[in-house]
Design a protein around this motif. Structure first.
Motif, mmCIF file in Angstrom:
data_model
loop_
_atom_site.group_PDB
_atom_site.id
_atom_site.type_symbol
_atom_site.label_atom_id
_atom_site.label_comp_id
_atom_site.label_asym_id
_atom_site.label_seq_id
_atom_site.Cartn_x
_atom_site.Cartn_y
_atom_site.Cartn_z
ATOM 1 N N LEU A 85 101.321 -18.654 -7.736
ATOM 2 C CA LEU A 85 100.042 -18.842 -7.056
ATOM 3 C C LEU A 85 100.251 -19.451 -5.669
ATOM 4 O O LEU A 85 99.616 -19.032 -4.689
ATOM 5 N N ILE A 86 101.128 -20.433 -5.581
ATOM 6 C CA ILE A 86 101.377 -21.081 -4.296
ATOM 7 C C ILE A 86 102.029 -20.110 -3.316
ATOM 8 O O ILE A 86 101.657 -20.042 -2.139
ATOM 9 N N ARG A 87 102.996 -19.331 -3.794
ATOM 10 C CA ARG A 87 103.654 -18.364 -2.916
ATOM 11 C C ARG A 87 102.677 -17.324 -2.381
ATOM 12 O O ARG A 87 102.669 -16.997 -1.183
ATOM 13 N N ILE A 88 101.857 -16.790 -3.281
ATOM 14 C CA ILE A 88 100.875 -15.787 -2.859
ATOM 15 C C ILE A 88 99.897 -16.388 -1.862
ATOM 16 O O ILE A 88 99.534 -15.763 -0.858
ATOM 17 N N ASP A 89 99.481 -17.623 -2.129
ATOM 18 C CA ASP A 89 98.516 -18.261 -1.247
ATOM 19 C C ASP A 89 99.117 -18.531 0.126
ATOM 20 O O ASP A 89 98.421 -18.409 1.146
ATOM 21 N N PHE A 90 100.374 -18.871 0.187
ATOM 22 C CA PHE A 90 101.021 -19.093 1.482
ATOM 23 C C PHE A 90 101.099 -17.794 2.291
ATOM 24 O O PHE A 90 100.903 -17.809 3.516
ATOM 25 N N VAL A 91 101.394 -16.684 1.620
ATOM 26 C CA VAL A 91 101.398 -15.396 2.326
ATOM 27 C C VAL A 91 99.989 -15.080 2.836
ATOM 28 O O VAL A 91 99.810 -14.613 3.975
ATOM 29 N N PHE A 92 98.996 -15.342 2.007
ATOM 30 C CA PHE A 92 97.601 -15.122 2.398
ATOM 31 C C PHE A 92 97.237 -15.953 3.619
ATOM 32 O O PHE A 92 96.689 -15.439 4.606
ATOM 33 N N LEU A 93 97.543 -17.259 3.586
ATOM 34 C CA LEU A 93 97.189 -18.140 4.697
ATOM 35 C C LEU A 93 97.980 -17.800 5.958
ATOM 36 O O LEU A 93 97.460 -17.941 7.071
ATOM 37 N N ALA A 94 99.225 -17.360 5.790
ATOM 38 C CA ALA A 94 100.001 -16.936 6.959
ATOM 39 C C ALA A 94 99.360 -15.723 7.624
ATOM 40 O O ALA A 94 99.326 -15.617 8.862
ATOM 41 N N THR A 95 98.821 -14.818 6.814
ATOM 42 C CA THR A 95 98.140 -13.643 7.359
ATOM 43 C C THR A 95 96.874 -14.044 8.109
ATOM 44 O O THR A 95 96.594 -13.528 9.197
ATOM 45 N N LEU A 125 96.407 -6.597 3.976
ATOM 46 C CA LEU A 125 97.357 -7.574 3.424
ATOM 47 C C LEU A 125 96.641 -8.821 2.925
ATOM 48 O O LEU A 125 96.941 -9.320 1.830
ATOM 49 N N ALA A 126 95.676 -9.327 3.703
ATOM 50 C CA ALA A 126 94.933 -10.510 3.271
ATOM 51 C C ALA A 126 94.147 -10.227 1.991
ATOM 52 O O ALA A 126 94.128 -11.052 1.057
ATOM 53 N N SER A 127 93.504 -9.078 1.915
ATOM 54 C CA SER A 127 92.733 -8.728 0.718
ATOM 55 C C SER A 127 93.646 -8.499 -0.479
ATOM 56 O O SER A 127 93.286 -8.835 -1.616
ATOM 57 N N ALA A 128 94.830 -7.954 -0.243
ATOM 58 C CA ALA A 128 95.785 -7.763 -1.330
ATOM 59 C C ALA A 128 96.228 -9.106 -1.904
ATOM 60 O O ALA A 128 96.397 -9.247 -3.128
ATOM 61 N N CYS A 129 96.400 -10.102 -1.044
ATOM 62 C CA CYS A 129 96.780 -11.435 -1.522
ATOM 63 C C CYS A 129 95.660 -12.052 -2.355
ATOM 64 O O CYS A 129 95.925 -12.677 -3.396
ATOM 65 N N THR A 130 94.406 -11.893 -1.917
ATOM 66 C CA THR A 130 93.281 -12.398 -2.703
ATOM 67 C C THR A 130 93.234 -11.731 -4.074
ATOM 68 O O THR A 130 93.005 -12.393 -5.095
ATOM 69 N N THR A 131 93.456 -10.429 -4.100
ATOM 70 C CA THR A 131 93.483 -9.715 -5.376
ATOM 71 C C THR A 131 94.614 -10.217 -6.259
ATOM 72 O O THR A 131 94.435 -10.413 -7.472
ATOM 73 N N ARG A 159 85.701 -7.077 -5.136
ATOM 74 C CA ARG A 159 85.354 -7.206 -3.719
ATOM 75 C C ARG A 159 86.581 -7.018 -2.828
ATOM 76 O O ARG A 159 86.537 -6.299 -1.827
ATOM 77 N N SER A 160 87.670 -7.683 -3.188
ATOM 78 C CA SER A 160 88.889 -7.560 -2.384
ATOM 79 C C SER A 160 89.445 -6.140 -2.439
ATOM 80 O O SER A 160 89.931 -5.606 -1.429
ATOM 81 N N SER A 161 89.364 -5.515 -3.606
ATOM 82 C CA SER A 161 89.854 -4.144 -3.730
ATOM 83 C C SER A 161 89.023 -3.187 -2.883
ATOM 84 O O SER A 161 89.561 -2.229 -2.302
#
Length: 224
Positions: A85-95, A125-131, A159-161
């Motif tokens: 979860l943390i890794r995915i969230d970091f990629v999301f926030l970086a985007t 990419l951001a929406s993929a991370c949310t999904t 929604r993200s999809s």
């Protein structure tokens, strides 16, 4: 060997995310400037030149706002975090933090396929991370709050999809017409509204049992 517990909790991660979103929105507005010392005619010309920047700012502000709401709607269901979860969230926030760059490309080179495709790819990419965040919570019940059913996480996934589908399908459209690809993005507005309207409709066993519960309450409490 036991898994290491994450060093941050859900609330701390959400606060960090809020700071990233705030900085990204602030950076968006830095490109909206006009030179100093202009005459009236030069000012009018400079303001007309700002229209693409204002359009990119308005679009990006709306996109970041939607992503911020999605971020909270997913993580508010988490009781604790794991490494994924943390890794995915970091990629999301970086985007999100990098979004001002494709927004600037869009404002300055919006007529090109490359700038339009890069912007659309960033949103995908951001929406993929949310999904991915939502699916991780759905697949790992131990990470969710005890009262959160899996179906509550279904809406952020849908929604993200939907956003991924609209912006993703616009990328090949940019090869034919970057302007048409931008109009294609507007499909998100009615599609998300229809999705929200459908979600508000009372259906399912809980909605069906609501009138019966109300009738039972009235019967058990007769008027005096």
């Amino acid at each position: 060997m036991a898994n290491r517990e994450p060093v941050v909790g859900v609330e701390r991660l959400l606060l960090f995310g809020d700071a990233v979103f705030a900085i990204a929105i602030t950076l968006l507005s830095l490109d909206i400037t006009v030179p100093s010392g202009l005459t009236g005619r030069q000012l009018n010309h400079s303001l007309r030149d700002l229209i693409p920047s204002l359009g990119a700012y308005a679009l990006s502000f709306g996109v970041i706002g939607v992503q911020w709401l999605a971020h909270h709607s997913v993580l508010r269901n988490a009781e604790r975090l794991d490494t994924w979860l943390i890794r995915i969230d970091f990629v999301f926030l970086a985007t999100i933090a990098a979004l001002p760059f494709p927004a600037r490309l869009l404002s300055e080179y919006g007529s090109t396929a490359a700038a339009t495709a890069i912007y659309a790819g960033s949103i995908v990419l951001a929406s993929a991370c949310t999904t991915a965040l939502a699916l991780r919570l759905r697949q790992k019940p131990a990470l969710r709050k005890a009262h959160v059913p899996p179906d509550r996480i279904r809406r952020p996934v849908l929604r993200s999809s939907l956003i991924m589908a609209v912006f993703g399908t616009s990328i090949p459209i940019t090869l034919a017409s970057p302007s048409l690809a931008k109009y294609w993005w507007l499909l998100c507005i009615p599609a998300l509204r229809l999705m929200d309207r459908a979600a508000r409709k009372p259906d399912g066993p809980d909605a069906a049992s609501a009138p019966a519960q109300a009738a039972g309450t009235e019967t058990s409490n007769p008027p005096s």
